[in-house]
Motif scaffolding. Structure first.
Motif, PDB file in Angstrom:
ATOM      1  N   ASP A   4      25.379  18.526 -57.162  1.00 34.75           N
ATOM      2  CA  ASP A   4      25.532  19.773 -57.896  1.00 34.75           C
ATOM      3  C   ASP A   4      26.961  19.837 -58.437  1.00 34.75           C
ATOM      4  N   SER A   6      28.626  22.217 -59.787  1.00 33.33           N
ATOM      5  CA  SER A   6      29.386  23.406 -59.410  1.00 33.33           C
ATOM      6  C   SER A   6      29.949  23.277 -57.992  1.00 33.33           C
ATOM      7  N   THR A   7      29.174  22.671 -57.095  1.00 39.25           N
ATOM      8  CA  THR A   7      29.654  22.451 -55.725  1.00 39.25           C
ATOM      9  C   THR A   7      30.793  21.437 -55.717  1.00 39.25           C
ATOM     10  N   GLU A   8      30.631  20.376 -56.472  1.00 35.27           N
ATOM     11  CA  GLU A   8      31.662  19.336 -56.563  1.00 35.27           C
ATOM     12  C   GLU A   8      32.969  19.924 -57.096  1.00 35.27           C
ATOM     13  N   LYS A  10      33.883  23.084 -57.037  1.00 33.20           N
ATOM     14  CA  LYS A  10      34.408  24.036 -56.050  1.00 33.20           C
ATOM     15  C   LYS A  10      35.201  23.305 -54.974  1.00 33.20           C
ATOM     16  N   ILE A  38      31.365  25.514 -47.096  1.00 31.02           N
ATOM     17  CA  ILE A  38      30.274  24.539 -47.045  1.00 31.02           C
ATOM     18  C   ILE A  38      30.431  23.702 -45.776  1.00 31.02           C
ATOM     19  N   LEU A  42      28.762  17.853 -46.624  1.00 30.29           N
ATOM     20  CA  LEU A  42      28.718  17.954 -48.091  1.00 30.29           C
ATOM     21  C   LEU A  42      29.980  17.396 -48.729  1.00 30.29           C
ATOM     22  N   TYR A  46      29.964  14.164 -51.361  1.00 29.76           N
ATOM     23  CA  TYR A  46      30.497  14.126 -52.726  1.00 29.76           C
ATOM     24  C   TYR A  46      31.671  13.164 -52.874  1.00 29.76           C
TER      25      TYR A  46
END
Length: 201
Positions: A4, A6-8, A10, A38, A42, A46
């Motif tokens: 994702d 957006s997660t990366e 963030k 998170i 995770l 990433y």
């Protein structure tokens, strides 16, 4: 599991803030995960490691910054004085915001110089820049034949970068705190162009 964006992003934003606040060595991957809200797995998914995450963040920062700097190098509409002022201002502001950058650059240049230089210059040749030409013109034919303009470029970069590399020494031996250090660096924005022009003349 799909990645994702957006997660990366963030994770990178949070990690960059922590690296700047605590420094690379004191930052734990768990700190980044907790502040990003998170789980640790995770972050590892990433970026695999703290080292790789730091590398990605620093590489993106320096590429973005250098693209702006090369615009100054190749600007036909600004004088040598204006270029020196822009470079001093922009570099010092950047390094105040990115205190880990000098050490990162030194590490990259030692481990893989060709890849690093190619990545940040994108084919731009400093000795073909308008800045280089203006230095040669200011030196004049006689001095330009005796002094390689690269000496001027090296002096410029050294005056800007070395205080940030030597900051721990200043803190310990000269009792220079962060506020005093930033005040000195802001003074250097005005002094460095004067010193460089003095060297050339």
């Amino acid at each position: 599991m799909s990645k994702d964006d957006s997660t990366e992003e963030k994770i990178k934003i949070v990690a960059k803030a922590i690296f700047m606040r605590k420094g690379y060595a004191a930052t734990k991957t768990r700190d980044i995960a907790e502040e990003a809200g998170i789980n640790l797995a995770l972050v590892n998914y990433y970026f695999r490691s703290k080292e790789k995450l730091f590398h990605v963040i620093m590489s993106e920062s320096i590429q973005s910054f250098m693209s702006g700097m090369f615009m100054v190098f190749f600007d036909e509409n600004s004088t040598l004085q204006q270029k020196l002022e822009q470079l001093s201002n922009n570099y010092i502001d950047f390094l105040i915001k990115e205190p880990n950058m000098p050490i990162f650059i030194i590490s990259e240049l030692r481990s893989n110089p060709e890849q690093f230089v190619t990545r940040i210059t994108a084919g731009a040749e400093i000795n073909e820049s308008v800045l280089f030409r203006q230095i040669m013109e200011r030196l004049g034919p006689e001095k330009a034949g005796q002094i390689n303009p690269l000496h001027i470029m090296i002096n410029l970069l050294g005056m800007i970068v070395f205080p940030f590399i030597g900051k721990p020494m200043l803190e310990l031996s000269a009792q220079v705190d962060q506020e005093h250090f930033e005040k000195m660096m802001n003074q250097r924005k005005k002094l460095i162009p004067i010193w460089i022009i003095g060297m050339i003349d």
